[in-house]
Each structure stands twice: as structure tokens, then as C-alpha cells.
Scaffold this motif. Sequence first.
Motif, short mmCIF file in Angstrom:
data_model
loop_
_atom_site.label_atom_id
_atom_site.label_comp_id
_atom_site.label_asym_id
_atom_site.label_seq_id
_atom_site.Cartn_x
_atom_site.Cartn_y
_atom_site.Cartn_z
N UNK A 163 0.84 -1.20 0.00
CA UNK A 163 0.00 0.00 0.00
C UNK A 163 0.88 1.26 0.00
N UNK A 164 1.87 1.33 0.90
CA UNK A 164 2.71 2.53 0.99
C UNK A 164 3.53 2.75 -0.27
N UNK A 165 4.09 1.68 -0.81
CA UNK A 165 4.89 1.83 -2.03
C UNK A 165 4.01 2.31 -3.19
N UNK A 166 2.75 1.86 -3.23
CA UNK A 166 1.86 2.25 -4.31
C UNK A 166 1.59 3.75 -4.32
N UNK A 167 1.70 4.40 -3.16
CA UNK A 167 1.39 5.82 -3.06
C UNK A 167 2.61 6.68 -2.75
N UNK A 168 3.78 6.10 -2.83
CA UNK A 168 4.99 6.83 -2.48
C UNK A 168 5.18 8.06 -3.37
N UNK A 169 4.88 7.96 -4.64
CA UNK A 169 5.05 9.11 -5.53
C UNK A 169 4.15 10.27 -5.10
N UNK A 170 2.94 9.96 -4.62
CA UNK A 170 2.04 11.02 -4.15
C UNK A 170 2.58 11.66 -2.89
N UNK A 171 3.15 10.85 -1.99
CA UNK A 171 3.76 11.40 -0.78
C UNK A 171 4.88 12.37 -1.14
N UNK A 172 5.76 11.93 -2.00
CA UNK A 172 6.92 12.75 -2.36
C UNK A 172 6.49 14.05 -3.04
N UNK A 173 5.45 13.97 -3.87
CA UNK A 173 4.96 15.18 -4.53
C UNK A 173 4.36 16.15 -3.51
N UNK A 174 3.65 15.63 -2.51
CA UNK A 174 3.11 16.49 -1.46
C UNK A 174 4.22 17.27 -0.77
N UNK A 175 5.28 16.59 -0.38
CA UNK A 175 6.37 17.26 0.35
C UNK A 175 7.04 18.31 -0.55
N UNK A 176 7.25 17.98 -1.81
CA UNK A 176 7.88 18.93 -2.73
C UNK A 176 7.01 20.15 -2.94
N UNK A 177 5.69 19.95 -3.11
CA UNK A 177 4.79 21.07 -3.32
C UNK A 177 4.67 21.95 -2.07
N UNK A 178 4.58 21.30 -0.91
CA UNK A 178 4.37 22.03 0.35
C UNK A 178 5.58 22.87 0.74
N UNK A 179 6.74 22.42 0.34
CA UNK A 179 7.98 23.09 0.79
C UNK A 179 8.71 23.77 -0.36
N UNK A 180 7.99 24.06 -1.43
CA UNK A 180 8.62 24.71 -2.58
C UNK A 180 9.14 26.09 -2.22
#
Length: 266
Positions: free
Chosen positions: A249-266
Motif C-alpha cells: 500500500x505505501x509503495x503504491x502511493x509513495x510518488x504522491x507522498x513525495x509530490x506532497x512534500x515537494x509542493x508544500x515546501x517549494x
Amino acid sequence: MILAALAAGITFAHSHVRPRGYSRTQGAHVVHYQLSSTLLRRKLPEIAVIPSGGGNGRLLILLHGRHDPGPLHWLGGDISGPQSMLSDAFFAGLARLGNRAPTVALLNGGGHSYFHDRRDGPWATSMLTEAIPQAVRRFHTHGRIAIGGISMGGYGALHLASLRPDEFCAVGGHSAAVWTSGGASAPGAFDDAADYTRNDVFAAASKLKGLAVWLDNGDRDPFLATDAQLARTLHVTQHVWPGGHTGSYWHAHMAQYLRFYADACA
């Protein structure tokens, strides 16, 4: 003969493990290093991932879930702890961010520390004053830091961010292991009721309200209801997808997690 057979058996076992948990890094560089913690009085293996673009000076801390060292640990084949965070999905998601990809530090919380100060050591204090500053210095990052984690690490990320909210730009709990009382918690998560009370993320929720917060769960996750309660307390969206409390489950959504962090801390 016996020694030779044992040696051969060890060689055979080691040659058939896949200790990394991934097949390619998509141009990222994996760095294995060590924290010599004065506070914890132990040495902890840490991992960092430098994306192909160099990390752009940004730092993301990811915290792993609870584990007990497996039978292959002494052979170098154990992929629990920080190593468990690495997968082909992780590297694909990091590569997809291009030059927005941060340096990622996968920090070590032992088997079941839950990343808080407790009887067996000041884990939270060590994270905030030793492990994270070491990563900042070692990888030359700057600015506020994103922090997230899976299960035990999800609780740890929320707890650490509540202790030093000014140091973080975003926090994520991916199937975060949170409970509404000490009596409801898993054995070993807290030393006792007083330990739970000192480290209750619900009580500290107001300290997170200035941060970008992400919470998600599988629809069969045992923490689905308590994470939903935390999401309501924080007035944030709880993302729910099909799945359980599992690595797949976590690996399936890892790309979404990483995108959230990049967007939030841009």
C-alpha cells in the motif's frame, strides 16, 4: 567438514537475499552512513538518497515503521528499519520530481522507539539535536525541513513536528500509528499511561496547525478511524485508498507522498 558446510550454507543464504529492496535508483545516489549518538549511547545506521538533480538544498526526513530485526539481519539481508523505505516506487517517484526532488534522509528509530523520549532513551531529542542536524550538515541543505513517516514513523513525524513546528514546512503521517488513549495503544508503543500522556499527538495537535499536514490510510487499515479523528482535529483531508497496513500500500502511493512534500515546501 562441518565448518565448511556451515560456511557454504551461509554463503548460499546470503546470495539469495535481496537486501536492497529495489532494482534501480533512477540516477539517485544512496549513501549509507552512521550516527554515533551521545544521547542514546549507541551507533545507528542511517541512509540518505541524493536525487540526480542534487537535492536543490531541500531536505525530507522519512521515518520507518516498527520492526524486530529478522533472522537475516546479521547476514546483511535484513530490509527493515530505514532500508524498508527504499523501493523501485520510491526512486521512480523521486525521479518524477525532476529538479524539485529533495535530498531524503531515512533516519533510524530502532525497532520500536516510536521516536519519542522514553525509558530506553531520548529518541525524540536525539532526532532533533543529533540526527537531523547531522543530515543538514552532511548534505548541505538549508531552510525548513519536511518530515513524514510510515506507521510508527508516521506517529514519530507528527510528534517531532509538534515539538519543533518552526523547523518544519510539512508533516505527513502515512497510516500513522496513533491512539486516543494509552490503554488502547499497542504493547511497547509507550512505557506506561504517563508516557502516553506526555507524548499524545492529539493533545499537541494545535502545534501542527501552521504546517502543511498530510494523512492517509488504506480502507482496511486498523488506524483508519483514529487517523480520521486526528484529521478532523487538524481540519485536514484524510486520503483513503484501497489497501491495508502493508508495504505494498505505501509503495503504491509513495510518488504522491513525495509530490506532497515537494509542493508544500517549494
